[in-house]
Motif scaffolding. Sequence first.
Motif, PDB file in Angstrom:
ATOM      1  N   GLY A 283       0.803  -1.216   0.000  1.00  9.62           N
ATOM      2  CA  GLY A 283       0.000   0.000   0.000  1.00  9.62           C
ATOM      3  C   GLY A 283       0.835   1.264   0.000  1.00  9.62           C
ATOM      4  O   GLY A 283       1.969   1.289   0.490  1.00  9.62           O
ATOM      5  N   LEU A 284       0.259   2.330  -0.538  1.00  9.13           N
ATOM      6  CA  LEU A 284       0.846   3.670  -0.499  1.00  9.13           C
ATOM      7  C   LEU A 284      -0.285   4.667  -0.267  1.00  9.13           C
ATOM      8  O   LEU A 284      -1.324   4.605  -0.941  1.00  9.13           O
ATOM      9  N   ALA A 285      -0.091   5.580   0.694  1.00  8.63           N
ATOM     10  CA  ALA A 285      -1.150   6.535   1.029  1.00  8.63           C
ATOM     11  C   ALA A 285      -0.559   7.912   1.298  1.00  8.63           C
ATOM     12  O   ALA A 285       0.578   8.037   1.760  1.00  8.63           O
ATOM     13  N   TYR A 286      -1.364   8.917   0.992  1.00  7.19           N
ATOM     14  CA  TYR A 286      -0.984  10.307   1.262  1.00  7.19           C
ATOM     15  C   TYR A 286      -2.069  10.953   2.110  1.00  7.19           C
ATOM     16  O   TYR A 286      -3.263  10.868   1.781  1.00  7.19           O
ATOM     17  N   GLU A 287      -1.641  11.586   3.197  1.00  6.03           N
ATOM     18  CA  GLU A 287      -2.546  12.369   4.039  1.00  6.03           C
ATOM     19  C   GLU A 287      -2.177  13.838   3.886  1.00  6.03           C
ATOM     20  O   GLU A 287      -1.031  14.233   4.117  1.00  6.03           O
ATOM     21  N   SER A 288      -3.114  14.636   3.462  1.00  4.56           N
ATOM     22  CA  SER A 288      -2.841  16.046   3.203  1.00  4.56           C
ATOM     23  C   SER A 288      -2.569  16.794   4.502  1.00  4.56           C
ATOM     24  O   SER A 288      -2.837  16.280   5.601  1.00  4.56           O
ATOM     25  N   PRO A 289      -2.023  18.019   4.424  1.00  5.91           N
ATOM     26  CA  PRO A 289      -2.014  18.871   5.617  1.00  5.91           C
ATOM     27  C   PRO A 289      -3.438  19.047   6.142  1.00  5.91           C
ATOM     28  O   PRO A 289      -4.423  18.953   5.389  1.00  5.91           O
ATOM     29  N   THR A 290      -3.542  19.277   7.438  1.00  2.00           N
ATOM     30  CA  THR A 290      -4.825  19.650   8.025  1.00  2.00           C
ATOM     31  C   THR A 290      -4.843  21.161   8.189  1.00  2.00           C
ATOM     32  O   THR A 290      -3.920  21.741   8.754  1.00  2.00           O
ATOM     33  N   TRP A 291      -5.887  21.789   7.653  1.00  6.53           N
ATOM     34  CA  TRP A 291      -6.039  23.235   7.762  1.00  6.53           C
ATOM     35  C   TRP A 291      -7.072  23.513   8.849  1.00  6.53           C
ATOM     36  O   TRP A 291      -8.262  23.202   8.695  1.00  6.53           O
ATOM     37  N   LEU A 292      -6.610  24.088   9.956  1.00  4.65           N
ATOM     38  CA  LEU A 292      -7.460  24.355  11.116  1.00  4.65           C
ATOM     39  C   LEU A 292      -7.627  25.852  11.313  1.00  4.65           C
ATOM     40  O   LEU A 292      -6.643  26.602  11.301  1.00  4.65           O
ATOM     41  N   ARG A 293      -8.838  26.290  11.524  1.00  6.66           N
ATOM     42  CA  ARG A 293      -9.123  27.677  11.888  1.00  6.66           C
ATOM     43  C   ARG A 293      -9.536  27.687  13.357  1.00  6.66           C
ATOM     44  O   ARG A 293     -10.552  27.078  13.729  1.00  6.66           O
ATOM     45  N   LEU A 294      -8.732  28.344  14.194  1.00  3.61           N
ATOM     46  CA  LEU A 294      -8.893  28.261  15.642  1.00  3.61           C
ATOM     47  C   LEU A 294      -9.113  29.632  16.260  1.00  3.61           C
ATOM     48  O   LEU A 294      -8.686  30.648  15.719  1.00  3.61           O
ATOM     49  N   THR A 295      -9.745  29.619  17.426  1.00  2.00           N
ATOM     50  CA  THR A 295      -9.940  30.826  18.222  1.00  2.00           C
ATOM     51  C   THR A 295      -9.543  30.526  19.661  1.00  2.00           C
ATOM     52  O   THR A 295      -9.922  29.487  20.206  1.00  2.00           O
ATOM     53  N   ASP A 296      -8.766  31.426  20.251  1.00  2.00           N
ATOM     54  CA  ASP A 296      -8.354  31.301  21.645  1.00  2.00           C
ATOM     55  C   ASP A 296      -9.122  32.280  22.517  1.00  2.00           C
ATOM     56  O   ASP A 296      -9.335  33.436  22.135  1.00  2.00           O
ATOM     57  N   GLU A 297      -9.502  31.796  23.683  1.00  2.00           N
ATOM     58  CA  GLU A 297     -10.143  32.637  24.691  1.00  2.00           C
ATOM     59  C   GLU A 297      -9.346  32.457  25.979  1.00  2.00           C
ATOM     60  O   GLU A 297      -9.148  31.337  26.442  1.00  2.00           O
ATOM     61  N   LEU A 298      -8.859  33.553  26.523  1.00  2.00           N
ATOM     62  CA  LEU A 298      -7.907  33.491  27.625  1.00  2.00           C
ATOM     63  C   LEU A 298      -8.379  34.299  28.814  1.00  2.00           C
ATOM     64  O   LEU A 298      -8.808  35.442  28.668  1.00  2.00           O
ATOM     65  N   GLN A 299      -8.290  33.682  29.987  1.00  2.00           N
ATOM     66  CA  GLN A 299      -8.529  34.377  31.247  1.00  2.00           C
ATOM     67  C   GLN A 299      -7.279  34.250  32.102  1.00  2.00           C
ATOM     68  O   GLN A 299      -6.709  33.165  32.230  1.00  2.00           O
ATOM     69  N   GLN A 300      -6.830  35.356  32.689  1.00  2.00           N
ATOM     70  CA  GLN A 300      -5.599  35.365  33.475  1.00  2.00           C
ATOM     71  C   GLN A 300      -5.808  36.052  34.808  1.00  2.00           C
ATOM     72  O   GLN A 300      -6.698  36.902  34.955  1.00  2.00           O
ATOM     73  N   GLY A 301      -4.967  35.705  35.750  1.00  2.00           N
ATOM     74  CA  GLY A 301      -4.992  36.359  37.040  1.00  2.00           C
ATOM     75  C   GLY A 301      -3.658  36.239  37.746  1.00  2.00           C
ATOM     76  O   GLY A 301      -2.943  35.238  37.589  1.00  2.00           O
ATOM     77  N   VAL A 302      -3.305  37.266  38.497  1.00  2.00           N
ATOM     78  CA  VAL A 302      -2.074  37.275  39.291  1.00  2.00           C
ATOM     79  C   VAL A 302      -2.414  37.768  40.687  1.00  2.00           C
ATOM     80  O   VAL A 302      -3.162  38.745  40.846  1.00  2.00           O
ATOM     81  N   SER A 303      -1.889  37.113  41.704  1.00  3.78           N
ATOM     82  CA  SER A 303      -1.980  37.628  43.064  1.00  3.78           C
ATOM     83  C   SER A 303      -0.605  37.543  43.702  1.00  3.78           C
ATOM     84  O   SER A 303       0.183  36.652  43.393  1.00  3.78           O
ATOM     85  N   THR A 304      -0.297  38.492  44.596  1.00  2.84           N
ATOM     86  CA  THR A 304       1.005  38.526  45.249  1.00  2.84           C
ATOM     87  C   THR A 304       0.838  38.755  46.744  1.00  2.84           C
ATOM     88  O   THR A 304      -0.160  39.324  47.198  1.00  2.84           O
ATOM     89  N   GLN A 305       1.830  38.316  47.505  1.00  3.54           N
ATOM     90  CA  GLN A 305       1.876  38.532  48.948  1.00  3.54           C
ATOM     91  C   GLN A 305       3.074  39.416  49.262  1.00  3.54           C
ATOM     92  O   GLN A 305       4.209  39.136  48.849  1.00  3.54           O
ATOM     93  N   SER A 306       2.816  40.510  49.975  1.00  2.00           N
ATOM     94  CA  SER A 306       3.881  41.423  50.363  1.00  2.00           C
ATOM     95  C   SER A 306       4.556  40.935  51.633  1.00  2.00           C
ATOM     96  O   SER A 306       3.926  40.352  52.519  1.00  2.00           O
ATOM     97  N   LEU A 307       5.856  41.168  51.739  1.00  2.00           N
ATOM     98  CA  LEU A 307       6.587  40.829  52.953  1.00  2.00           C
ATOM     99  C   LEU A 307       6.081  41.598  54.159  1.00  2.00           C
ATOM    100  O   LEU A 307       6.203  41.153  55.292  1.00  2.00           O
ATOM    101  N   ASN A 308       5.482  42.752  53.899  1.00  2.00           N
ATOM    102  CA  ASN A 308       5.005  43.609  54.990  1.00  2.00           C
ATOM    103  C   ASN A 308       3.614  43.229  55.472  1.00  2.00           C
ATOM    104  O   ASN A 308       3.111  43.780  56.442  1.00  2.00           O
ATOM    105  N   ASN A 309       2.981  42.282  54.769  1.00  2.00           N
ATOM    106  CA  ASN A 309       1.634  41.870  55.129  1.00  2.00           C
ATOM    107  C   ASN A 309       1.731  40.651  56.043  1.00  2.00           C
ATOM    108  O   ASN A 309       1.906  39.528  55.587  1.00  2.00           O
TER     109      ASN A 309
END
Length: 501
Positions: free
Chosen positions: A307-333
């Motif tokens: 057998g011989l087979a060819y698989e084409s490239p996959t063309w994907l159209r994607l969307t990213d949705e991002l949520q971020q957060g940062v918290s810090t602790q102070s030495l003085n707290n």
Amino acid sequence: MKKYLLLLCMGMSFSNMHAQETTPEDVIRLATDNLTGTARFRGMSGAFGAVGGDLSAISVNPAGSIFFNNNYATITGSVYNAKNRSRYFGTSTNDTDSTLDINQIGAVFIFKDGADSKNDWKKIAVGLNYENANNFNNSVFSAGVNPYNSIGNYFLNIAQGIPTNVLTDYSYYDLNFYEQQAYLGYDTYIFEPTVDAANNTSYYTNIPNGGNYYQENQILTTGYNGKLTGNFSASYKDILFLGGNLNFHFVNIERLSSVYESNENPVYDTGSTISEILFENRLWTTGSGFSFNLGAIVKPIESLRIGLAYESPTWLRLTDELQQGVSTQSLNNQDGNEFPFSYHDPITYLPYTIQTPGKWTGSMAYIFGKRGLLSVDVSTKDYSNTRIKPKNDYAGINQFMSNALDNAMEIRVGGEFKIKQVSLRAGYCFEESPYKVDEAFGDLTGYTGGIGYNFGESRLDLAYSYDHRNSNQALISSGMTDPARISRYNNNVTLSYSINF
């Protein structure tokens, strides 16, 4: 103490922005193949390019559907178990993830001419099959003491060159991705302007120098890359078999990551105030795409198929949705209850397109009558052809993939031995790393086994598959390049039920 994901402020405000920072690993996970499909297919490590007669085999060579004798349907369920061992600056940790999934369902319909027909094309097959081309469920935990770099370097390095008034006079949602990262660090006092002026573009850290930063990284991933395949094949004089597929892909991935750092080093620079950081990300990637397959199988003698087979490239159209957060602790707290924090509602970025590389597969199978078979598939895929568009937004990563990625070989060997109604199977697979230097994403080695029982009009198949791969995983993509070394072990059990109709 161990910090787990604590995503807060789960608001529903959205805005469109240019693409976020995408890494080569984000692309490669969609470009690499996982061993999936029916239990018979997995029991022989997917070495089915010249064998056919299985609904998952058409994903390797679409001409294989012609070897069904009757209308045929299969449904498959799998238990996925991933165990990850992480080593980070001498500290070893383990994490596991297990899921149960219906990963394949499909049917093929056979149409034949009568025995007295003079038509050389006497048989055609039409199939429809759905399977999870990739299962992304995974859990990785890393921990250790970094003697060199703080997580705060990520925010500090990105902020350099950005005017202070950009971080103070504009809404978070009006900033580009890099400005948003700098804003999170500025809003939680991780760094300060070198000069108190609106046009200042340099900053210094509030993280104590001196090293010995205790760090943890927890990454939880869920989701899949599903593929719906429409198949057609035909036979010419029972010698030449041709086939083609149209594939429709569906991507849905959720990735939650939490990076925690604490520093109890008693030696501080003047102005150093931050003792703890928690940086959290929740990323949803969704989209769809298409690809096609072409294949041929030749039967020069009754017992041999090529057998011989060819698989084409996959063309994907994607969307990213991002949520971020940062918290810090102070030495003085001293009470530890009031962490400066900066959490924001999800942001939807503008769509982008990924083009994965095409793939060639050569196959050979020897059929021992009704007693069994041996099969081998050899594939090649040039990962340096992987691309992301729009080109202007991703010029850097496209250049990196052109230079760092390579042509990778894949070898799959499988065998089946029949004892009356019972079939015993085994297989081996080896996949080269997509990288020229495989430290970042290593080679994959796998072994499989399986058993099946034929009831006549139906059959039941069971398979076990194991594979192992090493890779590097950075806690944060910029500012601290000290990766954890991850060894991933997959142990999967698959059960399929098939019926002639």
